[in-house]
Design an enzyme around this catalytic site. Structure first.
Site, PDB file in Angstrom:
ATOM      1  N   HIS A  72       5.086 -22.660   5.658  1.00 47.94           N
ATOM      2  CA  HIS A  72       6.679 -22.077   6.162  1.00 47.94           C
ATOM      3  C   HIS A  72       7.460 -23.490   6.975  1.00 47.94           C
ATOM      4  CE1 HIS A  72      10.727 -21.023   7.322  1.00 47.94           C
ATOM      5  NE2 HIS A  72      10.338 -20.035   6.410  1.00 47.94           N
ATOM      6  N   GLY A 132       0.637  -0.933  -0.056  1.00 49.79           N
ATOM      7  CA  GLY A 132      -0.382   0.230   0.095  1.00 49.79           C
ATOM      8  C   GLY A 132       1.044   1.359   0.011  1.00 49.79           C
ATOM      9  N   ARG A 147       4.967 -20.321  -3.302  1.00 50.08           N
ATOM     10  CA  ARG A 147       5.999 -18.798  -3.498  1.00 50.08           C
ATOM     11  C   ARG A 147       7.477 -18.876  -3.007  1.00 50.08           C
ATOM     12  NH1 ARG A 147       7.664 -14.210   0.586  1.00 50.08           N
ATOM     13  NH2 ARG A 147       6.920 -15.706   2.044  1.00 50.08           N
ATOM     14  N   ASP A 149      -9.271  -9.205   4.667  1.00 49.51           N
ATOM     15  CA  ASP A 149     -10.401  -8.719   4.506  1.00 49.51           C
ATOM     16  C   ASP A 149      -9.908  -8.044   3.113  1.00 49.51           C
ATOM     17  OD1 ASP A 149     -10.110  -9.438   7.389  1.00 49.51           O
ATOM     18  OD2 ASP A 149     -10.030  -6.953   8.040  1.00 49.51           O
ATOM     19  N   GLU A 163       0.121  -9.087  -0.040  1.00 45.86           N
ATOM     20  CA  GLU A 163      -0.358 -10.873  -0.327  1.00 45.86           C
ATOM     21  C   GLU A 163      -2.266 -10.876  -0.468  1.00 45.86           C
ATOM     22  OE1 GLU A 163       1.941 -12.053   3.304  1.00 45.86           O
ATOM     23  OE2 GLU A 163       0.592 -13.687   3.097  1.00 45.86           O
ATOM     24  N   LEU A 206       8.163  -9.526  -0.807  1.00 48.39           N
ATOM     25  CA  LEU A 206       8.939  -8.150  -0.428  1.00 48.39           C
ATOM     26  C   LEU A 206       9.011  -7.545  -1.715  1.00 48.39           C
ATOM     27  CD1 LEU A 206      10.997  -8.307   2.881  1.00 48.39           C
ATOM     28  CD2 LEU A 206       8.851  -7.596   2.643  1.00 48.39           C
ATOM     29  N   GLU A 248      13.894 -18.460   7.036  1.00 49.19           N
ATOM     30  CA  GLU A 248      14.536 -18.942   6.075  1.00 49.19           C
ATOM     31  C   GLU A 248      16.070 -18.573   6.135  1.00 49.19           C
ATOM     32  OE1 GLU A 248      12.657 -20.320   2.640  1.00 49.19           O
ATOM     33  OE2 GLU A 248      13.995 -19.978   1.390  1.00 49.19           O
ATOM     34  N   LEU A 294       7.757 -17.646  13.012  1.00 51.85           N
ATOM     35  CA  LEU A 294       8.659 -17.774  11.959  1.00 51.85           C
ATOM     36  C   LEU A 294      10.424 -17.380  12.453  1.00 51.85           C
ATOM     37  CD1 LEU A 294       8.775 -18.353   9.280  1.00 51.85           C
ATOM     38  CD2 LEU A 294       9.164 -15.564   8.783  1.00 51.85           C
ATOM     39  N   GLN A 346       1.086 -21.444   1.853  1.00 55.53           N
ATOM     40  CA  GLN A 346       2.009 -21.988   2.504  1.00 55.53           C
ATOM     41  C   GLN A 346       2.687 -22.214   3.803  1.00 55.53           C
ATOM     42  OE1 GLN A 346       5.814 -19.309   1.927  1.00 55.53           O
ATOM     43  NE2 GLN A 346       5.827 -20.525   0.465  1.00 55.53           N
ATOM     44  N   ARG A 399       9.598 -24.743  -0.563  1.00 55.10           N
ATOM     45  CA  ARG A 399       9.289 -24.411   1.485  1.00 55.10           C
ATOM     46  C   ARG A 399       8.232 -25.696   1.156  1.00 55.10           C
ATOM     47  NH1 ARG A 399       8.291 -18.373   3.113  1.00 55.10           N
ATOM     48  NH2 ARG A 399      11.002 -18.255   3.292  1.00 55.10           N
ATOM     49  N   HIS A 425       1.884 -19.721   6.563  1.00 56.71           N
ATOM     50  CA  HIS A 425       2.708 -18.467   6.269  1.00 56.71           C
ATOM     51  C   HIS A 425       1.828 -17.975   5.535  1.00 56.71           C
ATOM     52  CE1 HIS A 425       6.082 -16.368   6.749  1.00 56.71           C
ATOM     53  NE2 HIS A 425       6.723 -16.935   5.610  1.00 56.71           N
ATOM     54  N   PHE A 483      18.946 -18.468  -0.579  1.00 55.03           N
ATOM     55  CA  PHE A 483      17.512 -18.033  -0.088  1.00 55.03           C
ATOM     56  C   PHE A 483      17.158 -19.432  -0.283  1.00 55.03           C
ATOM     57  CE2 PHE A 483      14.564 -16.121   2.314  1.00 55.03           C
ATOM     58  CZ  PHE A 483      15.005 -15.484   3.130  1.00 55.03           C
TER      59      PHE A 483
HETATM   60  C1  LIG Z   1       6.956 -13.147   9.892  1.00 50.72           C
HETATM   61  C2  LIG Z   1       6.942 -13.164   8.428  1.00 50.72           C
HETATM   62  C3  LIG Z   1       8.278 -12.984   8.198  1.00 50.72           C
HETATM   63  C4  LIG Z   1       7.860 -12.610   6.717  1.00 50.72           C
HETATM   64  N1  LIG Z   1       9.078 -12.507   5.506  1.00 50.72           N
HETATM   65  C5  LIG Z   1       9.433 -12.552   4.026  1.00 50.72           C
HETATM   66  C6  LIG Z   1      10.434 -12.404   3.644  1.00 50.72           C
HETATM   67  O1  LIG Z   1      11.522 -12.650   5.223  1.00 50.72           O
HETATM   68  N2  LIG Z   1      10.454 -12.102   2.692  1.00 50.72           N
HETATM   69  C7  LIG Z   1       9.466 -11.619   2.020  1.00 50.72           C
HETATM   70  O2  LIG Z   1      10.139 -11.357   0.558  1.00 50.72           O
HETATM   71  N3  LIG Z   1       8.459 -12.259   2.263  1.00 50.72           N
HETATM   72  C8  LIG Z   1       8.683 -12.024   3.611  1.00 50.72           C
HETATM   73  N4  LIG Z   1       7.129 -12.675   4.289  1.00 50.72           N
HETATM   74  C9  LIG Z   1       5.946 -11.679   3.784  1.00 50.72           C
HETATM   75  C10 LIG Z   1       5.608 -10.325   3.614  1.00 50.72           C
HETATM   76  O3  LIG Z   1       5.839  -9.664   4.579  1.00 50.72           O
HETATM   77  C11 LIG Z   1       4.322 -10.442   2.887  1.00 50.72           C
HETATM   78  O4  LIG Z   1       3.728 -11.045   1.911  1.00 50.72           O
HETATM   79  C12 LIG Z   1       3.945  -8.421   2.847  1.00 50.72           C
HETATM   80  O5  LIG Z   1       5.147  -7.871   3.303  1.00 50.72           O
HETATM   81  C13 LIG Z   1       2.646  -8.307   2.813  1.00 50.72           C
HETATM   82  O6  LIG Z   1       2.472  -6.871   2.446  1.00 50.72           O
HETATM   83  P1  LIG Z   1       1.428  -6.183   2.545  1.00 50.72           P
HETATM   84  O7  LIG Z   1       1.567  -5.042   1.651  1.00 50.72           O
HETATM   85  O8  LIG Z   1       0.543  -7.079   1.218  1.00 50.72           O
HETATM   86  O9  LIG Z   1       0.285  -6.183   3.420  1.00 50.72           O
HETATM   87  P2  LIG Z   1       0.291  -6.342   5.104  1.00 50.72           P
HETATM   88  O10 LIG Z   1       2.083  -6.014   5.261  1.00 50.72           O
HETATM   89  O11 LIG Z   1       0.209  -7.545   5.869  1.00 50.72           O
HETATM   90  O12 LIG Z   1      -0.472  -4.838   5.476  1.00 50.72           O
HETATM   91  C14 LIG Z   1      -1.287  -4.758   4.941  1.00 50.72           C
HETATM   92  C15 LIG Z   1      -2.407  -3.363   5.901  1.00 50.72           C
HETATM   93  O13 LIG Z   1      -3.576  -3.349   5.647  1.00 50.72           O
HETATM   94  C16 LIG Z   1      -4.223  -2.922   6.443  1.00 50.72           C
HETATM   95  N5  LIG Z   1      -5.974  -3.790   6.411  1.00 50.72           N
HETATM   96  C17 LIG Z   1      -5.989  -5.252   6.472  1.00 50.72           C
HETATM   97  N6  LIG Z   1      -7.123  -5.370   6.389  1.00 50.72           N
HETATM   98  C18 LIG Z   1      -8.061  -4.521   6.283  1.00 50.72           C
HETATM   99  C19 LIG Z   1      -9.266  -3.545   6.300  1.00 50.72           C
HETATM  100  N7  LIG Z   1     -10.426  -4.362   6.743  1.00 50.72           N
HETATM  101  N8  LIG Z   1      -9.626  -2.038   7.112  1.00 50.72           N
HETATM  102  C20 LIG Z   1      -8.220  -1.258   6.662  1.00 50.72           C
HETATM  103  N9  LIG Z   1      -7.068  -1.678   6.543  1.00 50.72           N
HETATM  104  C21 LIG Z   1      -7.177  -2.985   6.555  1.00 50.72           C
HETATM  105  C22 LIG Z   1      -3.731  -3.464   7.536  1.00 50.72           C
HETATM  106  O14 LIG Z   1      -3.627  -2.483   8.926  1.00 50.72           O
HETATM  107  C23 LIG Z   1      -2.521  -3.161   7.105  1.00 50.72           C
HETATM  108  O15 LIG Z   1      -1.634  -1.539   7.078  1.00 50.72           O
HETATM  109  C24 LIG Z   1       7.097 -13.001   5.380  1.00 50.72           C
HETATM  110  C25 LIG Z   1       5.488 -13.080   6.125  1.00 50.72           C
HETATM  111  C26 LIG Z   1       5.691 -13.198   7.789  1.00 50.72           C
HETATM  112  C27 LIG Z   1       3.963 -13.191   7.995  1.00 50.72           C
END
Ligand SMILES: Cc1cc2nc3c(=O)[nH]c(=O)nc-3n(C[C@H](O)[C@H](O)[C@H](O)COP(=O)(O)OP(=O)(O)OC[C@H]3O[C@@H](n4cnc5c(N)ncnc54)[C@H](O)[C@@H]3O)c2cc1C
Length: 603
Positions: free
Chosen positions: A248, A25, A410, A227, A399, A416, A261, A258, A246, A292, A359, A125
């Site tokens: 992990h 976002g 994935r 959501d 995501e 990221l 990796e 977590l 997935q 994975r 994960h 990785f």
């Molecule tokens: C523990 C962990 C480690 C990870 N490590 C890695 C890594 O090393 N490398 C890699 O590539 N990926 C990694 N991933 C995956 C990666 O981090 C995520 O897929 C990615 O950051 C998701 O980003 P995003 O912007 O899509 O959503 P998010 O960062 O999940 O943000 C979602 C946003 O939506 C908002 N939101 C949700 N629902 C609503 C609603 N109803 N109303 C208002 N706001 C809402 C939330 O407030 C939040 O701001 C990891 C994931 C986890 C869980």
């Protein structure tokens, strides 16, 4: 609803509303705000608490700082990792853009770790090769120690403060405002003040992250409740490939957090109860750095064969102490802390107990590589790619979206990357869209009602005998964990589908204790449970229907991949309260290079 009228709802006008302040976002907001558009970011938590902050290991780009590398190898690895379900045009686009966008992040202020020569540090990785086929190991994952997501998210937030993006923090998106011309805005609930807000926009972007909380044990934060997918289902649109979740391989046993990796990338490896380094048997070349799905299944098989560790023989051990305290504290400080805090293990001395944990949500809101939300035509006719239609003014990234660069599985470090690449690409597409869309639409005067009804249903219910939502959530998560985990069979899943429908019934008579409007977290949990339930149902139905094993979807009763029948994406929607499935083809033709045809996956 007599207490409330239209003028009690605060009405906002923006060019673009982005729901979600994670990396996806915020990268998109930056693109749009830098182009002088009036951008609102609506987030249910403070932006820097989004799940992106938890990403540890890093972000893939074929920079070749450590070993020789090329984006085309990155593309090959991603297509192979996806078990040939990924859309190859989007994958090519992502892998080509990666090096440039990592350098851009560096210039925007992300404090990447460094190699001796001053270039960005890259670690190996899972699933990374240096040739097509079974070449050497590439080191493709750019890292800021083991806090890469934290570094990226904070940088993106600061950049958005510079550009003047409007933030609406702790606002919960309730309902998309749709009409015959597409998406016109979103209804939201201000959690702190307990008031309704109508955001009208010329484009709405869903960046709501994953849905790991449909499972009992997950690495995902409590806010990862899918959501965006639920909003789209509620608008009678489909979600794509939700059966691919997935697991992990290395969540901390019994609790879930977590262990990245990156630990195996730095040289850590897995052991069974006999002290055997068992991945050598399952993946002779890549060993502990196979993808994975492969490593998770290997752990599950070791446990099944009675070689699990601990009193319940239910987990594996991840050995890292041989790396030495200096390397661990420099490259993996966060892991050291997590292991200490959640498993009471000092990993500089003993191995960490780990087990596969939910994960990452490979599925999500279907989009093309410009972030536009797409849907197929009528059932049955949606199979031809050209029948795919774009839903005007509605976009999804990160995501929450299924673009589908990850297909059935994935690769670590590609998410990221995805949020940055498609956050930016979507921003560019919306800029074009805004050139033609000069005015806000005239809204249906009742457009706010569905959103308001969602909240009032919980606040007005005064029955004392109904079931508490925390109990329903536990039940739902348990059904998903027991019936749709690493290994799946017809019988177990069919039972799971029936049980889920039962929990759905209890949800309709569920209630919350707290009826306050101000900062009512129980209300937020109830709304999130509605969303989780919708996603659990489509996940379960899609999984039951898919009679093959592919990537993260592994079936005991159909152990082989079936390209003839199943090299297609699932589209699941909810019509008249029932889950309906449809399918669409995989986009196998890349943008400029030759297609990678399906082959058996070995690591
Ligand atoms: C523990 C962990 C480690 C990870 N490590 C890695 C890594 O090393 N490398 C890699 O590539 N990926 C990694 N991933 C995956 C990666 O981090 C995520 O897929 C990615 O950051 C998701 O980003 P995003 O912007 O899509 O959503 P998010 O960062 O999940 O943000 C979602 C946003 O939506 C908002 N939101 C949700 N629902 C609503 C609603 N109803 N109303 C208002 N706001 C809402 C939330 O407030 C939040 O701001 C990891 C994931 C986890 C869980």
């Amino acid at each position: 609803m007599s207490y409330l009228s239209n003028d009690q709802i605060e009405h906002h006008f923006h060019d673009v509303v982005i729901i979600g302040a994670g990396g996806g976002g915020l990268r998109c907001a930056l693109q749009l705000a830098d182009a002088n558009h009036r951008v609102a970011v609506v987030s249910k938590v403070l932006p820097t608490r989004s799940h992106t902050v938890a990403a540890q290991g890093g972000m893939n780009a074929a920079l070749g700082n450590v070993n020789s590398d090329h984006w085309h190898w990155h593309m090959y690895d991603t297509v192979k990792g996806s078990d040939y379900l990924g859309d190859q045009d989007a994958i090519e686009y992502m892998c080509r853009a990666a090096p440039r966008l990592v350098r851009e992040l560096e210039h925007q202020g992300v404090p990447f770790s460094r190699l001796e020569d001053g270039t960005i540090y890259q670690r190996p990785f899972g699933g990374q090769s240096r040739e097509f086929g079974e070449g050497g190991q590439a080191s493709r994952t750019c890292a800021a120690a083991d806090r890469t997501g934290h570094a990226i998210l904070h940088t993106m937030y600061q950049q958005n403060l510079r550009t003047g993006t409007h933030f609406y923090d702790e606002f919960f998106a309730l309902d998309l405002i749709m009409d015959k011309d597409g998406c016109q805005g979103v209804m939201a609930w201000d959690i702190a003040e307990g008031r309704y807000h109508l955001f009208q926009a010329k484009a709405v972007i869903l960046a709501t992250g994953g849905a790991g909380r449909v499972f009992q044990m997950t690495t995902n934060a409590h806010i990862c409740t899918g959501d965006g997918g639920a909003l789209v289902l509620d608008a009678s649109l489909p979600v794509e490939d939700m059966e691919f979740f997935q697991f992990h391989p290395t969540g901390i046993a019994d609790v879930g957090p977590l262990i990245s990796e990156a630990v195996r990338g730095e040289g850590g490896y897995l052991l069974n109860a006999e002290g055997e380094r068992f991945m050598e048997r399952y993946a002779p070349t890549a060993k502990d750095l196979a993808s994975r799905d492969v490593v998770s299944r290997a752990i599950a098989l070791e446990v099944k064969a009675g070689r699990g560790c601990g009193p319940n023989k239910d987990h594996a051990l991840l050995k890292v102490d041989h790396l030495g305290k200096d390397v661990i504290m420099e490259r993996l400080p966060n892991i050291h802390e997590l292991a200490l805090r959640f498993a009471d293990v000092d990993c500089t001395k003993e191995p960490i107990p780990v087990m596969p944990t939910a994960h990452y949500t490979m599925g999500g809101v279907p989009t093309n590589r410009f972030g536009e939300v797409v849907y197929a035509g009528e059932k049955g006719k949606g199979m031809a790619g050209e029948k795919e239609k774009v839903m005007p003014s509605l976009y999804a990234i990160g995501e929450a979206a299924c673009t589908s660069v990850h297909g059935a599985n994935r690769l670590g470090g590609n998410s990221l990357l995805e949020i940055i690449v498609f956050g930016r690409a979507c921003g560019d597409q919306v800029i074009k869209h805004l050139e033609d869309k000069n005015y806000h639409a005239k809204l249906d005067p009742d457009c706010w009602k569905d959103g308001v009804e969602r909240v009032e249903r919980w606040l007005s219910d005064d029955s004392n005998e109904s079931i508490r939502i925390s109990k329903i959530r536990d039940e739902m998560q348990k059904v998903m964990q027991d019936h749709f985990s690493v290994y799946r069979t017809e019988e177990v899943m069919a039972e799971g589908v029936v049980l889920l429908e039962k929990t759905l019934e209890s949800l309709s008579s569920g209630s919350i204790e707290d009826k306050n409007r101000i900062f009512n977290t129980e209300l937020v949990e109830a709304l999130e449970l509605e969303n989780l339930m919708a996603l659990a149902r489509v996940t379960a139905s899609g999984a039951l229907a898919r009679s093959e094993s592919r990537g993260a979807h592994a079936r005991d009763d159909y152990p082989e991949r079936d390209d003839e029948q199943w090299m297609k994406h699932t589209l699941a929607s909810i019509k008249d309260g029932k889950v309906e499935l449809d399918y669409k083809p995989v986009r196998t033709i890349p943008m400029s290079v030759e297609s990678f045809p399906p082959k058996k996956r070995v690591y």
